[in-house]
Each structure stands twice: as C-alpha cells, then as structure tokens.
Design a protein around this motif. Structure first.
Motif, PDB file in Angstrom:
ATOM      1  N   PRO A 100       0.811  -1.225   0.000  1.00 10.77           N
ATOM      2  CA  PRO A 100       0.000   0.000   0.000  1.00 10.77           C
ATOM      3  C   PRO A 100       0.841   1.270   0.000  1.00 10.77           C
ATOM      4  O   PRO A 100       1.804   1.399   0.758  1.00 10.77           O
ATOM      5  N   SER A 101       0.460   2.186  -0.866  1.00 10.98           N
ATOM      6  CA  SER A 101       1.174   3.467  -0.947  1.00 10.98           C
ATOM      7  C   SER A 101       0.956   4.308   0.302  1.00 10.98           C
ATOM      8  O   SER A 101       1.709   5.254   0.559  1.00 10.98           O
ATOM      9  N   PHE A 160       6.746  -1.244  -6.659  1.00 10.00           N
ATOM     10  CA  PHE A 160       7.045  -0.748  -5.316  1.00 10.00           C
ATOM     11  C   PHE A 160       6.559   0.706  -5.240  1.00 10.00           C
ATOM     12  O   PHE A 160       6.710   1.459  -6.207  1.00 10.00           O
ATOM     13  N   PRO A 161       5.949   1.120  -4.116  1.00 17.57           N
ATOM     14  CA  PRO A 161       5.409   2.486  -4.044  1.00 17.57           C
ATOM     15  C   PRO A 161       6.416   3.550  -4.471  1.00 17.57           C
ATOM     16  O   PRO A 161       7.614   3.442  -4.189  1.00 17.57           O
ATOM     17  N   LYS A 162       5.899   4.581  -5.135  1.00 17.35           N
ATOM     18  CA  LYS A 162       6.761   5.630  -5.685  1.00 17.35           C
ATOM     19  C   LYS A 162       6.645   6.954  -4.920  1.00 17.35           C
ATOM     20  O   LYS A 162       7.145   7.982  -5.374  1.00 17.35           O
ATOM     21  N   CYS A 163       6.001   6.884  -3.751  1.00 23.89           N
ATOM     22  CA  CYS A 163       5.606   8.130  -3.084  1.00 23.89           C
ATOM     23  C   CYS A 163       6.496   8.503  -1.908  1.00 23.89           C
ATOM     24  O   CYS A 163       6.106   9.303  -1.064  1.00 23.89           O
ATOM     25  N   TRP A 164       7.675   7.941  -1.800  1.00 22.39           N
ATOM     26  CA  TRP A 164       8.503   8.181  -0.621  1.00 22.39           C
ATOM     27  C   TRP A 164       8.981   9.621  -0.595  1.00 22.39           C
ATOM     28  O   TRP A 164       9.710  10.072  -1.468  1.00 22.39           O
ATOM     29  N   HIS A 165       8.546  10.337   0.462  1.00 17.46           N
ATOM     30  CA  HIS A 165       8.935  11.750   0.547  1.00 17.46           C
ATOM     31  C   HIS A 165       8.929  12.269   1.972  1.00 17.46           C
ATOM     32  O   HIS A 165       9.553  13.280   2.268  1.00 17.46           O
ATOM     33  N   ARG A 166       8.240  11.583   2.884  1.00 12.62           N
ATOM     34  CA  ARG A 166       8.095  12.098   4.244  1.00 12.62           C
ATOM     35  C   ARG A 166       8.914  11.302   5.265  1.00 12.62           C
ATOM     36  O   ARG A 166       8.997  11.711   6.410  1.00 12.62           O
ATOM     37  N   GLU A 191       9.907  -0.448 -12.259  1.00 12.99           N
ATOM     38  CA  GLU A 191      11.223   0.115 -11.997  1.00 12.99           C
ATOM     39  C   GLU A 191      11.411   0.452 -10.518  1.00 12.99           C
ATOM     40  O   GLU A 191      10.453   0.618  -9.759  1.00 12.99           O
ATOM     41  N   ILE A 192      12.660   0.535 -10.132  1.00  7.23           N
ATOM     42  CA  ILE A 192      12.975   1.012  -8.781  1.00  7.23           C
ATOM     43  C   ILE A 192      12.623   2.489  -8.732  1.00  7.23           C
ATOM     44  O   ILE A 192      13.105   3.272  -9.544  1.00  7.23           O
ATOM     45  N   PRO A 193      11.767   2.904  -7.785  1.00 11.15           N
ATOM     46  CA  PRO A 193      11.293   4.297  -7.814  1.00 11.15           C
ATOM     47  C   PRO A 193      12.392   5.313  -7.516  1.00 11.15           C
ATOM     48  O   PRO A 193      13.232   5.106  -6.631  1.00 11.15           O
ATOM     49  N   GLU A 194      12.358   6.387  -8.273  1.00  9.03           N
ATOM     50  CA  GLU A 194      13.293   7.494  -8.058  1.00  9.03           C
ATOM     51  C   GLU A 194      13.130   8.095  -6.660  1.00  9.03           C
ATOM     52  O   GLU A 194      14.083   8.598  -6.067  1.00  9.03           O
ATOM     53  N   SER A 195      11.912   8.027  -6.107  1.00  4.94           N
ATOM     54  CA  SER A 195      11.651   8.693  -4.824  1.00  4.94           C
ATOM     55  C   SER A 195      12.423   8.076  -3.660  1.00  4.94           C
ATOM     56  O   SER A 195      12.517   8.688  -2.589  1.00  4.94           O
ATOM     57  N   LEU A 196      12.992   6.875  -3.870  1.00  2.00           N
ATOM     58  CA  LEU A 196      13.835   6.319  -2.812  1.00  2.00           C
ATOM     59  C   LEU A 196      15.022   7.236  -2.517  1.00  2.00           C
ATOM     60  O   LEU A 196      15.547   7.249  -1.401  1.00  2.00           O
ATOM     61  N   GLY A 197      15.402   7.990  -3.508  1.00  2.00           N
ATOM     62  CA  GLY A 197      16.507   8.928  -3.324  1.00  2.00           C
ATOM     63  C   GLY A 197      16.171  10.088  -2.415  1.00  2.00           C
ATOM     64  O   GLY A 197      17.048  10.889  -2.077  1.00  2.00           O
ATOM     65  N   MET A 198      14.919  10.179  -1.997  1.00  2.95           N
ATOM     66  CA  MET A 198      14.512  11.246  -1.088  1.00  2.95           C
ATOM     67  C   MET A 198      14.515  10.784   0.364  1.00  2.95           C
ATOM     68  O   MET A 198      14.019  11.486   1.244  1.00  2.95           O
TER      69      MET A 198
END
Length: 905
Positions: A608-609, A631-637, A654-661
């Motif tokens: 779940p996102s 995999f959820p793409k919403c990682w930001h908080r 794809e591996i989400p870009e948001s992991l970089g946050m």
C-alpha cells in the motif's frame, strides 16, 4: 433560681456583651497585621516574578491571613513565611508556572520575629543567596533548596545562632537547571554549633573546602542529620580528631561523592546513627566488622560502590534495629549462609528490605532465608547463586517482592512459594530452572501482580496446572519464556488486566479466545506471543490505545492482516500463515509505526502506498511474501526510514526514483523480484547506504560510477541481472566495501587494476556495525552464530538462511562469476590480504594464475573454473579440489590430472 441574684446576673451579662462589642470593633478598625511588617511583605512581593499569581491575594489589610504567612497569635508579628512551590511534580508545567522568580528583597530583615522561611523549589535563576539573610537572626528554620541559587554560600549565615534547620540542597528543576552553588569556606558552621540539628548541603560544590571539610562539619555538636549528597567531596579522612562532636548524629548521607577510600573506622564511634547512606562513593576494600557497634542502625546503604569486596560480614545480621540493607552493585563474593544464619539467631530481627543484587555472590540459598519473617523486599538478582528455591521461603509471610533473576539457579522452585499471600512482584527470569510447577505453587498468591519466569530452552520447566483452574490473582505483567504451558489454559484466559505480556517459546499450540484479546486491549502496552504454535485467526477490529510493541512472530496464525487501531511503534507478524492484502489505510490504523516485520507469510496484492504517509517509519521488512505490482513511488516524508527489505516477492516495474529522497536510507534489499530498468540516479543522494542487494531481478544498464562515493557501503550485491559495460574504477574508492557480488550479469572488460584499493578487504576492519544493520532489518540475528561457524564449502548448512545472511558468512567477498570479463587476473589482487571468498568462474580470463595468490592466507573459498587460464597452478595454493580449476583447457598441474610439460619426464 434565686430571684435576688438575677440583677447581678444581668449586669454581668451586659458587661460581657459590651466587652465583646469592643473587641469586635477593635478587630474591624485595626488590622491584626502590624503595618510595618505588612509593608515589608508587599515590598518583598514586588521584587518577585509570580507567573501563577499565587501571591495575588497579598493585598488585604490583614497580612496574617495571606497564604504562606503565619503570625504569632499573641503578638501579631510575622513568624513564618512558607512559599515553597505548591506543585511536587518537577516535570509538570504546573511546577514551572508555580516557581517564583525575580529577586529576594532585603525588606525581609524588617521581620524581626521571623523564625521560619521556606523559599524552596522555586527558580531564582543563578541568583546568589543574599548576604542580608544572615541578618534575620530570629530564624530557626531556613529552606532555600532546589531554587536555582548559585555562587558562594554567604558566611553571614553563621550569624543565625538560633538556626535549627538549614536546607541548601542545590539540585534544581526549574528552567535554569542545576547550577553551581558552592562553599569553599565552612568555618562559619562552627557558629551554629549549639543550635543546628539538621543540615542539607546536597549538590552544593564542596570541592573547594579542602581536606578539613569533615572537621568543619564535626564542630556542629548539636547536629542530628547531615546530608552531603553529590557534593563533589574527593576524600574521606581515615580518622576524625574527635567523634564526640558528632555523638548526636542520627542520619549521615555522603552518597554520590568520589571518596575512593575504605570505610573508615571513625564511623563506628557514631553510636547514635540510625541511617547511613554511602552509595555511589567508590568505596574500596571489605565491609568492616565495626558495624556491630551501631546498635541503633536502621538503614544502611552501601550500594553502587562497585569495588567493595569480600564476604558479607555476619555482624550485619546481629544489628537488632536494622530494617533497610542495600549492598547492591559491588564486588561482594562468597556465600551468604553465615550472614543469614546471624539473622536467624536474631529472633527479633526487623529487616524489611534486603538488596544484594549485582555482586559475585555464589552458592545455594540456605534454609535460614526463611527466618526473615518481616522482609518485604528481597533482591538477589545478577549474582551466581545455584540450586533451588529453599522450602523455607514460605515462612516469609510479609514478602511483597522477590527477585532471583539473572543467576545460575538450576534446581526447582519450592511449592511453599504459593504460601506468600502478600507477594506482589515475582521475578525468577534468566536462570536454568527445571521441574514442574503445580497449582500449589500459586494457590495463595492473592496479591500477585507481576510474574517473570524464564529458563533455558534446553531445560524442562513445565506448568502442570488444572486446565479449568481460576487463580486468586489478576496479573498486570506476565513474562514467561522457554517454559512449557501447552494449551492456553483458564488461568491465563482470566488475566484481563494485563498491561505487559510476554509468552515466548512456551509451546502454546492452541487458539486464543477473541475475548482475551479484547479484555486486555485497553491497557496492554507490550504484547509478545512469539515462537509458539498458536493457531487460528486474530480478531479483526480492536483498539489498542496504549500498545507499544506487537510481536506475534513464529506461530501458525492465519487469516488476513488484523485491522487493529493502535499507536504501537513495532509490529512483528513474521513467520506465520497470514494471507490476503494489507489494508490501504494502514497509515490511519497504525500512524506511529516505526518498524514493520511481515516477512515469511503469504500476503498478496500491492504494497500500500499509504505506507508513505507513516512519517516515523524506520524499517519495512516484507521479505518472502507474494506481493506484486510496483514498489510504491511516493517516498517523501520518511526522514527516519533506514531499512527496506522487500526481497523474494513478485514485484515488477522500476525502482522508484523517490527512494533517493530518503536521507537516512542505509539498508536496501530488493533482490529476488522482477524489477527492471536502471538503478535510479537519485540513490546517489542516500549517502549513508551500507547494504545494497538488487540481485535476482531484470535490471539493465551500466554499473553506476556514483557508488564509489558511498563511503559507508559495506555490501553491494547486483548478481543475476543484465548489467553491461565494465566495472568502473570509481568502485575501488569505497573504503568500507567488504562484499562485492556482480555475478551473473553481462559485464565485460578486465578486473580494474585499482582493485587492491578496496582497503576493507585489504586490511580488515570491524564488521559488527554493518552486520548488525542487516540483522536488524531482516530479524535474522539467530543466524549470527551460524555465520561464525559454518563453512559453505563443506555444504553442511541446514535450514533456510536469508540470502543477505549467506553473504555475511564470508565477510570479505569478491564474486565476479558468470560474466563476460576478460584479460589477466591482476597480480595486485593478492594485496587484498583479508579476502575470504574469490569467485571468478565462468568468464574469459586468460593468462596465468598469479603466484602471489598464495599470499592471501585468509582465502577460504576459491573458484577459477571455466575461463581461459593457462600454465601451471601455483604449488603453494592450499586449494586441492579439481573443480576449482576445471574448464581451463590450458591449465596444468595438481590437483588437475593434466601434467605440465616441465613435470613430464
């Protein structure tokens, strides 16, 4: 009544009425309070800052009715001012608001009959104690404790020749904190010699008073109580010029100083002592037998000195008035038989509290223990006691707390324990108990609130209680581990007042009624039922408002994820049979979750996102389920999220870009999925990455050069993907890299010549911190012992070990197998002197095996098979398994059957 007496009666009655009227009129016209003293109090109040307005009512004409003010009933002079903080909770906002601040005005000196002044527990913010207080010579009681005074204590206090009680205790709890109130000159105390009975200078810095500090205090001949807690005293004189000056002393507290000396003999001349506190003083040597002289002693605290040694002298058991004895946290050794036998001879012993914990005491517990019939607290934890609980324990009818934890008790628990009707807290954990516990062990424990009982897994301690028995107690805490309970019996089912539950590895193989969960839901803070065989489904909708930790791991629970509303921070449901999808509103159900362990179940559906909205999330461990989708793409908080393990699922995309946050990301385990595309460039922002495993996916592209800037990287596993290109030289710059697995890709080109720059493999440094990070995320700490003992080449591994842990079995690994790499094996690879595993198999390497290989003494596993290597195998190599070298047609020499030309005669 005689009528002749009536006129005189009425005349007397009228006179009485007139007198009363005059008295009332005078009272109304003239305030009881003396005007000059009223003005002095108003001036005093004006200098204070009163945030809570508790002195607001200091405004009426009669100051004798003002709160905190008391006047003499006969003279109307102010004799008492009590302005201590009304709140006793030092951590509360009420305490801070109730703290008076500001200045102390010298108008107090106009109160010539003031005998009592209490300004304690306020916050005068580094104000020095005013000199003029020494001018209020009528004072008998002065309390300035815990009010944030600082600076030198004025010697003018020596003018207070009537003073009987002086409290300058300097630990403060206001916004100013504890400041440095000090006294470098104590000679003024001698002026109080004949009056002062109580003196408290705790937290006052006396380090400047010199080596005569004891003599200065000893001159107060009337003194009955002396408190010098944490006063930075650095020595305890071995002798006292004349202890006669302290002959009235009843209470002495020298705790938390750095005395660094043996217990001095002069103490034993203070024969009126009732209470003696010498804890945390770093006292040395043995406990002297001179304590036998202190016949009136009620309290003796020698705890936390860390270095007191020898046996406990039996004379302590002869002290007829002793009620409180704390000898914990020392180096005391030997047995306690003689000590306890002395108590048994002392028929009138009144000991109520005995703490001998955290020493080196050994032997069995004697039957004479039962002679302590008045004892309420017995703490023998963290020693080396052996054997059984003596049957005489049942004689200790007053016992409320019994702690035998962290010993080597290897016998049985006496049935007479069940006679202790007053027992509230029972702690028998961390021993090696055996035997059977029956109804008689618990039958009369009507006051029991807490039970802790653990043994070792290899021992057999069995609860054999009637399945329908209802006990007389209702527990608030239960911790039972490695004991055999079997079914979930009635004596547990009725425990619905629990706030702490641990039933770990107790062999429970039953279902647990929904009513039990609902019964404890409102109060429980820890719910740990791990390592059992509990089956069935969990109740779906419950509220656990106080729950902190949920651990139901390693059971046979089934059904869907429990929709529990909770503020818990840790959830462990791993190694069960849960199925179905996770709730999409998990962030609402569990908003404060920090660690989620759901691995080794059969969960399905998307991750779940809404997990992205759980702002305090630190660890997400979902390994070995059937999650699908991306995999959820919403990682930001998630500023705290540092561990992600979603390996061995069916994830795609794809591996989400948001992991970089995720600035705290340290462990990233995405292996054994169907992820595709390139490694996102944004991961270079996660500079704290220590462990990366992306193996067993469908990733493509070149190896990222920015990995070379991850200075904390310990493990990089990119095996079984479709990476192409050459190994970038930047990879040689990672100082802590110990595991590099690039096997099963399409990498080409040579081994970088800079490979010897991998200093962690070359020199070897401590791996523990990096290993622990992986263990915490994967909850695979149980494999740590395997990692230290199993040799993979021997194929003696049993059970299923996570891939990450398999990698840690060889802590310095270089695996480049199953690629298209070519060129010669560089000589400098031998500079990796701590290398333990080297696998270069199934490539196109050519040339000779470097002779320098023999210098890698730590090498345990080697595979050079199926390359294009040639020439003779170095004779000094310890690897004699032919499979290491097969598939190299031009190699010769042992252990291969093909001989080299120079060896053919």
């Amino acid at each position: 009544m005689d009528l002749k007496l009536r006129p005189s009666f009425f005349i007397s009655f009228l006179i009485l009425i007139l007198l009363l009227k005059n008295l009332n009129y005078g009272s109304a016209a003239s305030p009881k309070c003396i005007s000059t003293e009223r003005q002095a109090l108003l001036t005093f109040r004006a200098a204070l800052t009163d945030l809570s307005s508790r002195l607001f009512s200091w405004s009426g004409p009669d100051c004798c009715n003002w709160p905190g003010v008391l006047c003499d009933a006969r003279t109307s002079h102010v004799v008492k001012i009590d302005l201590r903080n009304p709140s006793q909770d030092v951590r509360s906002d009420e305490y801070k608001r109730g703290s008076l601040r500001g200045k102390i005005h010298p108008s107090l000196t106009q109160l010539k009959f003031l005998s009592y002044l209490d300004l304690s527990s306020n916050d005068f913010n580094e104000l020095e104690i005013p000199e003029f207080i020494g001018q209020i010579v009528s004072l008998r009681y002065l309390n300035l404790s815990s009010s944030s005074f600082s600076g030198e204590i004025p010697t003018s206090l020596g003018n207070l020749s009537k003073l009987e009680s002086l409290d300058l205790y300097a630990e403060s709890f206001g916004d100013s904190g504890t400041l440095s109130l000090r006294a470098s000159n104590l000679r003024w105390l001698s002026s109080l010699s004949s009056s002062l009975k109580y003196l408290n200078m705790g937290y006052v810095n006396l380090s400047g008073a010199g080596e005569t500090w004891l003599q200065d205090f000893s001159r107060i001949s009337a003194l009955k109580e002396l408190h010098l807690f944490n006063s930075e005293l650095k020595n305890l004189p071995p002798t006292l010029s004349s202890s006669a000056d302290l002959k009235l002393l009843e209470v002495l507290d020298l705790s938390e100083n750095s005395l660094n000396s043996p217990i001095p003999n002069w103490l034993f001349g203070l024969t009126n002592l009732r209470k003696l506190f010498l804890r945390w003083d770093f006292l040395q040597g043995s406990i002297p037998t001179g304590f036998k002289n202190l016949k009136l002693l009620e309290t003796l605290d020698l705890s936390n000195n860390l270095a007191l040694q020898g046996e406990i002298p039996s004379v302590l058991g002869d002290l007829p008035q002793l009620k409180f004895l704390d000898l914990s946290a020392n180096e005391l050794n030997g047995q306690i038989h003689g000590f306890l036998d002395a108590f048994s001879r002392n028929k009138g012993n009144s000991l109520v509290f005995l703490d001998l914990s955290s020493n080196k005491l050994a032997g069995t517990l004697p039957e004479s223990l039962g002679s302590l019939r008045n004892l309420q607290t017995l703490d023998l934890s963290s020693n080396s006691f052996t054997g059984s609980v003596p049957s005489s324990i049942g004689n200790m009818a007053s016992l409320k707390k019994l702690d035998l934890s962290n010993n080597a008790m290897n016998g049985t628990i006496a049935e007479s324990l069940g006679q202790l009707a007053e027992l509230v807290d029972l702690n028998l954990m961390a021993n090696t108990w055996g035997g059977v516990l029956q109804k008689s062990h618990f039958v009369n424990l009507r006051s029991l609130k807490s039970i802790r009982l653990t043994t070792e897994p290899y021992r057999s301690l069995v609860f054999k209680l009637p399945s329908t028995w209802i006990p007389p107690f209702r527990l608030e805490l239960i911790q039972i581990e490695n004991c055999r309970i079997g079914l979930f019996p009635m004596w547990l089912q009725v425990q619905t007042k629990l706030n702490f539950v641990t039933l770990r590895n107790t062999g429970i193989e039953d279902t647990i009624p929904d009513s039990w969960f609902s019964g404890i839901s409102s109060k429980v803070t820890y719910l740990i039922l791990a390592n059992n065989r509990i089956k069935g489904r969990l109740p779906q909708k419950l509220a656990f408002p106080k729950l902190n930790t949920i651990d139901l791991s390693s059971n046979n629970f089934e059904g869907t994820f429990p929709l529990w509303s909770t503020n818990a921070t840790e959830l462990r449901l791993y190694e069960n049979n849960f199925s179905g999808s996770l709730p999409q509103n998990i962030d609402v159900l569990m908003p404060r979750m920090e660690k989620i362990y759901l691995f080794s179940n059969s969960f399905t559906g998307n991750i779940p996102s809404s997990l992205c909205e759980v702002s305090g999330l630190q660890i997400l461990s979902l390994r070995k389920n059937h999650f699908s989708g991306s995999f959820p793409k919403c990682w930001h908080r998630q500023f705290m999220l540092w561990g992600i393990d979603v390996s061995e699922n069916n994830l795609s995309g794809e591996i989400p870009e948001s992991l970089g946050m995720l600035p705290s990301l340290s462990v990233l385990l995405l292996n054994q999925n169907s992820l595709e595309g390139k490694i996102p460039e944004s991961l270079r922002n996660c500079s704290g990455l220590t462990n990366i495993d992306l193996g067993g996916n469908k990733l493509t592209g070149k190896l990222p050069s920015w990995v070379g800037k991850l200075s904390s990287l310990f493990m990089l596993r990119l095996q079984s993907n479709s990476f192409t290109g050459q190994i970038p030289d930047d990879l040689c710059n990672v100082p802590n890299l110990r595991i590099l697995d690039l096997s099963g890709n399409k990498i080409s080109g040579p081994i970088p010549k800079c490979i010897s720059n991998l200093t962690a493999i070359a020199r070897g440094t401590n791996n523990e911190v990096f290993q622990n990070l992986v263990f915490i995320v994967t909850r695979a700490r149980e494999y740590e012992a395997i990692a230290n003992s199993i040799n993979l080449s021997g194929n003696n591994i049993s059970g299923e070990i996570p891939r990450e842990i398999l990698g840690l079995l060889y802590l310095r690994i270089l695996n480049l197998s199953r690629n298209s790499m070519a060129g010669s094996i560089p000589e400098k690879i031998s500079e990796l002197s701590r290398l333990e595993t080297l696998d270069l198999s199934k490539n196109k390497f050519s040339g000779a095996i470097p002779q320098s290989f023999a210098a890698i003494s730590s090498l345990q596993r080697l595979n050079l098979s199926f390359n294009k290597l040639e020439g003779s195998i170095p004779k000094l190599l310890k690897f004699q398994d032919p499979s290491i070298y097969i598939g190299n047609e031009l190699l010769c020499g042992k252990p291969l059957p093909k001989k080299c030309p120079k060896d053919i005669k």
